[in-house]
Design an enzyme around this catalytic site. Sequence first.
Site, PDB file in Angstrom:
ATOM      1  N   TYR A  15      -5.536   6.149  -7.430  1.00  0.00           N
ATOM      2  CA  TYR A  15      -5.877   5.951  -6.027  1.00  0.00           C
ATOM      3  C   TYR A  15      -7.319   5.483  -5.916  1.00  0.00           C
ATOM      4  O   TYR A  15      -8.254   6.272  -5.857  1.00  0.00           O
ATOM      5  CB  TYR A  15      -5.676   7.255  -5.251  1.00  0.00           C
ATOM      6  N   TYR A  55       0.845  -1.202   0.000  1.00  0.00           N
ATOM      7  CA  TYR A  55       0.000   0.000   0.000  1.00  0.00           C
ATOM      8  C   TYR A  55       0.872   1.240   0.000  1.00  0.00           C
ATOM      9  O   TYR A  55       1.788   1.374   0.824  1.00  0.00           O
ATOM     10  CB  TYR A  55      -0.918  -0.010   1.221  1.00  0.00           C
TER      11      TYR A  55
END
Lengths: 390, 138
Positions: A343, A293
């Site tokens: 994103y 991440y």
Amino acid sequence: MTFSLKDQAAIAGIGVTPFSKSSGVSELSLAAQCVVAACDDAGISPGDIDGLVSYTLDHNEEVDVARAVGARDLTFFSRVHYGGGAAVGTILQAVMAVASGQAENVVCYRAMNGRSGKRMGQGVSGQIITSSYIHYSWYMAYGMLVPGSWIAMIANKYMHEYGVTREDLGRVAISQRNYAQQNPRAYGYGKPLDMETYLASDPIASPLCLYDFCQETDGGCAILVTSADRARSLQRKPAIIRGVSQASTRGQEEMTSFYREELTSLPEMQLAGERAYAMAGLGPDDIDAACLYDAFTSEVIMQLESFGFCGPGEGKDMVRDGALDRDGRLPNNTHGGLISEAYIHGMNNIAEGVRLVRGESTGQPDKAVEHVLVSSGVGVPTGALILGRD
Amino acid sequence: MAGQPSRIKPPLGPDNAWWWEMAAEDKLGIQRCRGCKTLRHPPQPMCGECRSLEWDAVEASGRGTICSFTVLTHPQFPGYDYPLVIVLVDLEEGTRVTSQLVQCDPQEVDFGLPVEMVIHTDPDGFKLPVFRLTGATA
């Protein structure tokens, strides 16, 4: 594969607070009191709690309740939607968690000032003081209003402790931007980045600058999960879920776990990794590629340590050795990641993990990819997923 | 306060209002469990060590050292002064607090520097504990 939940779990304790029209205390206090009462009823310590389940309508965040009662590391936390219809649902969640080994002691709770506070029948009736609102107010009053400010506090400490440089963060950003050059879906496609440009970028929240931040994106991503047997009968090569976990550790706050003794690691990520590895029967040496991440570059370096790819403080050395690149030890975010593809809150990193297992990534390494590690958000209660080739 | 943007005020509930009330009296508070005497911050309704609901507060000396920091330059919100130096301060009492460093060139802030608490007062009268490098003068 499925299995029966029959005889797998039981209710071992119940706890209630006094019932009234005006409790005179916060909803968080009520939650803490009934959770401890249930533990007392069962004869366990609140320090043994490792799972919490509630309603989406409940105002008391799981991590706030955990800190209040001094719970240990949490390995299961969940919400069930649809108002009162959630009641039995919370039990089902707990039973599945226990039967599948996600948690040992799961407490389901619902605590509310349903008369003196938010009255269910009246909709919004003034300012509601939730534990989450109180939590963020400690930072908002001082001007820490956005994720970059919260992450920067940890990143700065980590970099200072281990001699991580701006160039090291830049290496992460540039590696992922390089992958994006092969990925037409990516924001960064056709927009290469070099170190000079990176180092000259505007400061945002020191030590983080513009290119350390992920994108903001309109878009969506969906993942279909089914049984492995069924997946084998379908059209595409399955990405087998070898291990999967959730984790939150002692002292956890949402984004601002600033009060732990040690701030230079990601204990929740480490626990998530340990549990995913254990479930899969695998270790870091078995992982061929990753989608760590990457809302911020610093997070990627810290996670190399969390997941055991190197020791504490050695993440920067892996990055300097080119480990994240296509021919490196651990090709990472081969689509460009949240920083250079898009994103979509990490869902697009899971999709890329599937592509890597199928051998279909635009950044596919030359080596065989048997196992891919994908992680969830950093600085928050998180999770880890290990996908394997069938 | 029309025309005078101010910082986002904390909501005041049973678990935290007392801390801001102490600040309004120029004091930096630390919550203390009445059962096991453990100090804790940020405040909680229950002691995570002994689960007591009984607590009081002590006044911190205001002395501590910088554990970590960040200098915020973007985005800029009304009611705050930029560049905004945010610090984590390890208080000598043993708890840690998130606050702001004032009267300091952002280039001078560093890990481990000793700091002392001062009370900042906004134009609207709102008070909050902030820190300055020990020995710095206004």
